[in-house]
Motif scaffolding. Structure first.
Motif, short mmCIF file in Angstrom:
data_model
loop_
_atom_site.label_atom_id
_atom_site.label_comp_id
_atom_site.label_asym_id
_atom_site.label_seq_id
_atom_site.Cartn_x
_atom_site.Cartn_y
_atom_site.Cartn_z
N PRO A 88 -101.45 81.51 11.26
CA PRO A 88 -101.93 82.42 12.30
C PRO A 88 -100.87 83.40 12.83
CG PRO A 88 -101.62 80.22 13.19
CD PRO A 88 -101.42 80.12 11.71
N ILE A 89 -99.60 83.21 12.48
CA ILE A 89 -98.59 84.17 12.97
C ILE A 89 -98.56 85.43 12.11
CG2 ILE A 89 -97.17 82.29 13.86
CD1 ILE A 89 -95.05 83.30 11.69
N PHE A 90 -99.21 85.39 10.92
CA PHE A 90 -99.23 86.53 10.02
C PHE A 90 -100.20 87.60 10.52
CE2 PHE A 90 -101.37 88.55 6.36
CZ PHE A 90 -100.31 89.30 5.88
N HIS A 91 -99.75 88.86 10.50
CA HIS A 91 -100.61 89.97 10.91
C HIS A 91 -100.98 90.87 9.75
CE1 HIS A 91 -100.23 89.13 15.18
NE2 HIS A 91 -98.94 89.01 15.00
N ALA A 92 -99.98 91.30 8.97
CA ALA A 92 -100.28 92.30 7.94
C ALA A 92 -99.18 92.39 6.90
CB ALA A 92 -100.46 93.67 8.60
N ILE A 107 -93.35 85.88 16.07
CA ILE A 107 -92.48 84.71 16.20
C ILE A 107 -91.93 84.71 17.61
CG2 ILE A 107 -90.37 83.58 15.40
CD1 ILE A 107 -90.84 84.90 12.66
N ASP A 108 -92.07 83.60 18.30
CA ASP A 108 -91.61 83.48 19.69
C ASP A 108 -92.18 84.61 20.56
OD1 ASP A 108 -90.14 81.22 19.10
OD2 ASP A 108 -88.27 82.33 18.77
N ASP A 109 -93.48 84.85 20.41
CA ASP A 109 -94.20 85.87 21.18
C ASP A 109 -93.66 87.28 20.97
OD1 ASP A 109 -95.92 83.94 22.33
OD2 ASP A 109 -94.42 83.47 23.85
N GLU A 110 -92.99 87.51 19.87
CA GLU A 110 -92.44 88.83 19.56
C GLU A 110 -92.92 89.26 18.17
OE1 GLU A 110 -88.06 90.44 18.36
OE2 GLU A 110 -88.16 89.18 20.17
N ILE A 111 -93.44 90.47 18.08
CA ILE A 111 -93.87 90.99 16.78
C ILE A 111 -92.62 91.41 16.01
CG2 ILE A 111 -95.12 92.83 15.59
CD1 ILE A 111 -97.17 92.71 17.86
N GLN A 112 -92.51 90.88 14.78
CA GLN A 112 -91.36 91.18 13.92
C GLN A 112 -91.86 91.63 12.56
OE1 GLN A 112 -88.34 88.11 13.86
NE2 GLN A 112 -88.95 87.38 15.88
N ASP A 132 -86.84 78.87 10.91
CA ASP A 132 -85.66 78.83 11.78
C ASP A 132 -86.06 78.79 13.25
OD1 ASP A 132 -83.93 78.79 9.62
OD2 ASP A 132 -83.48 80.95 9.72
N ALA A 133 -87.02 79.64 13.64
CA ALA A 133 -87.47 79.67 15.03
C ALA A 133 -88.13 78.35 15.42
CB ALA A 133 -88.44 80.83 15.24
N SER A 134 -88.86 77.75 14.49
CA SER A 134 -89.55 76.49 14.77
C SER A 134 -88.59 75.34 14.98
CB SER A 134 -90.49 76.14 13.61
OG SER A 134 -91.47 77.13 13.47
N ARG A 136 -85.42 75.64 16.29
CA ARG A 136 -84.45 75.83 17.36
C ARG A 136 -84.72 74.87 18.51
NH1 ARG A 136 -85.42 81.52 18.34
NH2 ARG A 136 -85.68 82.07 16.19
N ILE A 137 -83.66 74.29 19.03
CA ILE A 137 -83.77 73.26 20.07
C ILE A 137 -84.43 73.79 21.34
CG2 ILE A 137 -81.49 73.59 21.13
CD1 ILE A 137 -82.92 70.18 20.39
N GLU A 138 -84.24 75.07 21.67
CA GLU A 138 -84.84 75.59 22.90
C GLU A 138 -86.36 75.72 22.78
OE1 GLU A 138 -83.27 79.31 20.71
OE2 GLU A 138 -82.47 77.36 21.18
N ASN A 139 -86.88 75.63 21.56
CA ASN A 139 -88.33 75.71 21.36
C ASN A 139 -89.03 74.38 21.58
OD1 ASN A 139 -88.12 78.39 20.75
ND2 ASN A 139 -88.13 78.08 18.54
N VAL A 140 -88.26 73.31 21.65
CA VAL A 140 -88.83 71.97 21.82
C VAL A 140 -89.20 71.77 23.28
CG1 VAL A 140 -88.41 69.50 21.58
CG2 VAL A 140 -87.49 71.10 19.88
#
Length: 143
Positions: A88-92, A107-112, A132-134, A136-140
């Motif tokens: 679901p994070i994929f757009h185009a 990723i992390d509420d930011e369009i990249q 990598d984003a998944s 990261r310790i701050e995401n837990v």
């Protein structure tokens, strides 16, 4: 086809492979050139045992090889497989003005956007950033 170095980075980041018909891989040892193999029920089959998965080479008389462990193999995921993993994070996927393929994800509420001359590598770079984003310790979330 995805770049071998990028496929290795995905594996090192934690992407796991569950071999299936149509998957491409290479034997990741110094003893073999970078020859790409494809799992096919006729020539190469995945056999799952309690100790791990072995890729069996059937009827390949030119090889002195019966099987190889997936631990000694490097999966080369296809474009469709990486798109599915992005979920679901994929757009185009578009062809940008530069001619490069561009994969856009959130990723992390930011369009990249990840660009590459090859669609597989654009997907691979997006997937690597997602993994990598998944991790990261701050995401837990803390209880």
């Amino acid at each position: 086809m995805i770049d071998v170095a990028l496929a290795r980075s995905l594996a090192e980041a934690g992407l796991r492979w569950h071999p299936a018909t149509g998957d491409r891989f290479l034997i990741d040892t110094d003893a073999f050139d970078a020859e790409v193999f494809t799992i096919s029920e006729m020539t190469i089959e995945a056999h799952t045992y309690p100790t791990g998965t072995e890729l069996g080479f059937n009827g390949t008389t030119e090889w002195a090889l019966d099987s190889v462990s997936t631990d000694d193999s490097l999966w080369l995921p296809r474009e469709d497989q990486m798109r599915e993993l992005l979920g679901p994070i994929f757009h185009a996927l578009i062809r940008g003005e530069s001619g490069d393929y561009e994969v856009t994800v959130t990723i992390d509420d930011e369009i990249q956007t990840f660009a590459s001359p090859d669609a597989e590598n654009a997907y691979g770079n997006a997937l690597l950033a997602y993994i990598d984003a998944s991790l990261r310790i701050e995401n837990v979330e803390r209880s």
